[in-house]
Write a protein that holds these residues in place. Structure first.
Motif: not given
Ligand code: M6R
Length: 615
Positions: A313-315, A478-479, A484-490
């Motif tokens: 979220a911070a990212m 993601g770009r 950050p959403v790609a990180m969160e999805g993983a």
């Protein structure tokens, strides 16, 4: 990371302790135990390795009289394996004192050596047992329970929360908070009182609560709560009302908290957004910013910190701050930031994101920021959480209690809070015109309905979830805002399904990760309208050229990527700043579905605890 609960009053304590432990099981679930005191002051201890159901079975087979007071604990092991003996509560050598504990006694080896050389024998491998012995010895030296706990606390290094009970003072619980290893919440009732590590265990009984601050102690009896500082001097700590509906802590019609919390995002977002802005007149309110509000215009740099999902979220908050406030911003992992000697000063705004407000690395990073004179704002979902006490101002998310270990609704609620904070900063810096603020508010207020619509269609993820559930590894790409959403999805996928998953900035692929791609290797690609779509199309083609399979999250009506990808899911066409939030909701649903197909315990994934209060 462990859960603590205590009760004193006219009711039978044991059922209250068990109910509290079930409410706290998300904090740790490798063993559980209770100690309860009969009205004549004798206490009994029952504890078991494993989930709370094992403790319940043990208690069911136990003949006992009604108990007037008790303490309970659910453990996330730090010192010593999860065994019956290592489970809390722990007792002193003469069984006169019983203790539950959250945190780490950093000098326990030294204390254990000292106690052992004085003839004390230990019955567990835990650091906690040293506390029980120290409190008992202090009582034998003439201290009452609370002052004995205070004396013992002087010997302890590290952060801890402790609750103790003694046969010498029937009906009295003594509690201490030392540092940032977790909160102590005291719920005040009518002729009865409750102690817990978390609001979740207190709210079913009372909404009048007080939180102990660092190095505060409480003597809790049925009719009174007396709070003192480390010297024993009284502290004027008054309970306040916490406006959280205790029913929201129940699973209701859902089989899991994670699913319930995913599905209640429209309401959680709506409650949060309503607390942040008004539409007419169009105003970003942020009522709890306190003195921080007047200092925003002087901010020259923003550092956003968090851990895990809150770091993601911070990212995203970093993008919002740069875009709407035009202020240089960076996002940092709090556990790195705290040790790095960061270059920050009084013109730096440090924004901490923490749903619990109790994550130890975040609190320690905030201490570093305080020492450097930074202005601090925290985004927090927990009324009275420790981050809200350290920061100059708070932006509360109003998502209600989050019980699933995997954070879902608090992530999306944090995103809207960060968006509002970035706009507020932009307003204070004179960067946003009133029309832009109005437009930003309109963007926010549309979010809950868009999320509701999205969730109505999430069942079409079924096929993709079945295919992914067979995978051993997967990538999330993601770009831009979607990174950050790609990180969160993983993160969501790995923590609930135990499938190895990594999130990458898609531009990073060719710098190494693409070596992983072999025929059938699955990737989830966020390919929405505003997430650098053309570049992402190239990434998809490169994956497929190597036999990789692609599930693409696309904007509604994007026939080109729908045709290109092996499978796709359409997200609503929303303002670009809210695209990541929509994608995150679907990735939560995907992780949940995959984990359920694989038979995983989504609410209590192995090795995890909801709130990380030890390093
Ligand atoms: O309470 P916090 O937001 O500070 O917690 C931070 C992380 O521990 C938390 O987000 C964790 O990563 C979750 N299990 C993720 O689902």
């Amino acid at each position: 990371m462990c859960g603590i609960v205590g009760y004193t009053g006219p009711q039978d304590a044991v059922p209250i302790l068990l109910e509290g432990l079930r409410d706290l099981e998300y904090r740790g679930y490798d063993s559980a135990g209770v100690a309860f005191m009969s009205r004549d002051g004798a206490f009994s201890i029952i504890k078991r390795a494993g989930k709370i159901s094992r403790l319940e079975e043990a208690l069911a087979g136990n003949q006992r009289d009604a108990s007037s007071a008790g303490i309970g604990h659910t453990r996330w092991a730090t010192h010593g394996k999860p065994t019956d003996l290592n489970a809390h509560p722990h007792t002193g050598a003469n069984n006169r004192v019983v203790v539950v504990h959250n945190g780490i006694v950093e000098n326990y080896a030294e204390l254990r050596r000292e106690l052992t050389s004085n003839g004390v024998s230990f019955s567990s491998e835990t650091d906690t047992e040293t506390i029980a012995h120290l409190v008992e010895q202090a009582m034998e030296d003439g201290h009452d329970l609370t002052s004995a706990l205070r004396a013992a606390a002087r010997r302890l290094e590290g952060s801890q929360a402790i609750v103790a009970m003694s046969a010498a003072e029937p009906g009295v619980l003594a509690a201490a908070r030392l540092g940032n290893a977790g909160g102590v919440v005291i719920g005040t009732g009518d002729g009865e009182n409750f102690v817990a590590s978390d609001l979740a265990a207190v709210l079913p009984h009372t909404q009048r609560v007080l939180f102990l601050a660092d190095r505060q102690f409480a003597r809790v009896s049925p009719g009174e709560v007396r709070v003192t500082d480390a010297d024993g001097d009284p502290v004027d700590a008054r309970p306040k009302n916490v406006p959280i509906d205790p029913m929201s802590a129940l699973k209701g019609q859902y089989p899991h908290f994670m699913l319930k919390e995913i599905m209640e995002q429209p309401a959680a977002l709506s409650d949060t957004i309503q607390s942040l802005v008004t539409v007419e007149p169009p105003e970003i309110r942020l009522d709890d910013l306190g003195p921080a509000a007047g200092r925003l215009a002087d901010v020259e740099r923003v550092v956003l910190i968090g851990m895990g999902t809150s770091l993601h979220a911070a990212m995203l908050g970093r993008y919002f701050v740069e875009r709407y406030a035009g202020v240089p911003a960076e996002a940092d992992n709090a556990s790195e930031f705290r040790y790095r000697g960061p270059v920050i000063d009084e013109r730096t705004l440090v924004v901490s994101v923490s749903q619990s407000g109790e994550t130890v690395d975040v609190l320690e990073a905030m201490n570093v920021a305080s020492q450097q004179g930074c202005l601090q704002i925290t985004i927090c979902n927990t009324e009275g959480g420790q981050t809200t006490r350290v920061a100059d101002g708070t932006v509360y998310t109003r998502a209600g209690l989050e019980r699933g270990v995997a954070s879902t609704k608090c992530f999306t609620a944090s995103l809207v809070a960060l968006y509002a904070l970035a706009m507020k900063l932009g307003e204070a810096k004179g960067r946003l015109a009133s029309g832009e603020i109005r437009a930003g508010i309109e963007t926010l207020v549309r979010v809950p309905e868009d999320v509701a619509e999205l969730l109505r269609g999430e069942d079409s993820l079924g096929r993709a979830a079945r295919e992914l559930s067979q995978a051993q590894n997967m990538l999330f790409l993601g770009r831009g805002l979607a990174y950050p959403v790609a990180m969160e999805g993983a993160l969501k996928m790995k923590e609930v399904s135990y499938i190895h998953a990594e999130g990458y900035a898609a531009g990073e692929m060719k710098h190494g990760p693409i070596a992983l791609i072999a025929p059938g290797f699955p990737s989830v690609v966020i390919a929405t309208r505003n997430a650098l779509r053309q570049k992402i199309i190239a990434n998809i083609e490169q994956l497929q050229a190597r036999g990789g399979r692609v599930l693409a999250l696309i904007s509604e009506g994007d026939a080109e990527i729908r045709t290109l990808a092996d499978d796709s899911f359409e997200l609503p066409n929303v303002e670009d700043a809210m695209e990541p939030l929509m994608a995150a909701v679907i990735l939560q649903c995907l992780a949940y579905r995959v984990a359920i197909i694989r038979g995983c315990d989504v609410d209590q994934p192995r090795n995890l605890a909801k709130t990380v209060t030890v390093e």
